[in-house]
Design an enzyme around this catalytic site. Structure first.
Site, short mmCIF file in Angstrom:
data_model
loop_
_atom_site.label_atom_id
_atom_site.label_comp_id
_atom_site.label_asym_id
_atom_site.label_seq_id
_atom_site.Cartn_x
_atom_site.Cartn_y
_atom_site.Cartn_z
CB CYS A 169 -10.77 6.77 -29.96
SG CYS A 169 -9.04 6.47 -29.61
CG ASP A 226 -9.78 -1.93 -29.61
OD1 ASP A 226 -8.55 -1.84 -29.43
OD2 ASP A 226 -10.55 -0.97 -29.53
CG HIS A 261 -9.18 1.47 -31.41
ND1 HIS A 261 -9.90 1.46 -30.24
CD2 HIS A 261 -8.73 2.73 -31.58
CE1 HIS A 261 -9.88 2.67 -29.70
NE2 HIS A 261 -9.18 3.46 -30.51
#
Length: 292
Positions: A169, A226, A261
């Site tokens: 991330c 995502d 994600h």
């Protein structure tokens, strides 16, 4: 070996220690509150049998920062993997990732890269965490602290010539930047790190801007669902890499079409076991190719 040591040391600026009080001086236990409730039924725990593992202190330009280190016990000259935290800091998930890498034969170290700005474990709201803490952490500071972590690892059982970087991330974006920053980096693995976006004085560069400066090839592991990292941005990055030097051209992407994600974060509802395990296998293969 002496030539490698000299070359490595010349790549990183000398430390100038001016000790002052940091906000974070020790790592938090457990999981960061802002990450939400822990999905105990899926959270993975890796034991430390056969490892030396725990908190260490890393000298940086203006003091020292806490970090988590894990490595096979009794081994030296180990390939090094810098593990870069999610937006939530170095909590139990990141520590466990370090132990997973150590079980695979690496010295893994995860420095707490927010140490000067604040303690992410104290936040319960992700929005406040982002605006009050994360947004205030300069890229230049992060890259310098990772240099210090690489130096520390090389002096504490790690190789000076075999350095990799892995991040999730927030840390996935940093992987791309660091692979362009440090000539000693042999390979990186970026898990769903942002590739394009707005810039500001503290974060002046996107990964797409430095694609042509990569010193080591990066494997990007991304989710096709995502919402924050659309496939168009991945295609833009692919185009930028294709016109770059050898390390850029050797970089690669794997997109898990049904994953979103944070699909590797096994303690969160976003976890997707099949994609996470396949991505981990590819990450180990990638580092094995370039660091062994």
């Amino acid at each position: 070996m002496q030539n490698i040591k000299t070359e490595f040391d010349s790549l990183l600026p000398p430390l100038k220690l001016d000790r002052r009080g940091f906000i974070v001086t020790t790592l938090a236990g457990g999981f960061t509150l802002a990450a939400g409730p822990v999905a105990a039924q899926t959270a993975i725990h890796t034991d430390s049998d056969g490892l030396v593992a725990g908190e260490v202190k890393i000298p940086v330009a203006d003091g020292e920062i806490p970090a988590y280190r894990a490595a096979p016990a009794g081994k030296t000259g180990l390939p090094v993997i810098l593990v870069v935290q999610e937006v939530f800091g170095v909590h139990e998930y990141i520590k466990d990732v370090c132990r997973r890498f150590a079980k695979a034969g690496y010295l893994a170290v995860a420095p707490e890269l927010y140490a000067r700005q604040g303690d992410p474990s104290r936040y319960q709201d992700t929005g406040r965490l982002m605006t009050e803490l994360v947004a205030k952490v300069p890229d230049g500071q992060v890259l310098g602290d990772l240099d210090a972590a690489a130096r520390w690892a090389a002096a504490n059982g790690g190789s000076r010539a075999r350095i990799g970087i892995n991040g999730f991330c927030w840390g996935g974006r940093i992987v791309w930047l660091y692979a362009a920053h440090n000539p000693a980096v042999k390979a990186g693995v970026a898990w769903y790190g942002r590739l394009v976006g707005d810039t500001d004085p503290l974060h002046p560069t996107n990964p797409v801007d430095i694609a042509g400066q990569l010193k080591g090839p990066v494997l990007g592991l991304y989710g096709g669902q995502d919402a924050g990292i659309p496939l168009t941005s991945i295609n833009t990055m692919k185009d930028a890499l294709a016109s770059g030097p050898a390390a850029a051209k050797a970089s690669s992407f794997i997109v898990y079409r049904e994953a979103g994600h944070a699909f590797h974060a096994d303690y969160r509802p976003s976890y997707r076991r099949e994609a996470a395990m396949d991505g981990w296998k590819h990450a180990l293969d990638w580092f094995g190719r370039y660091l062994r």
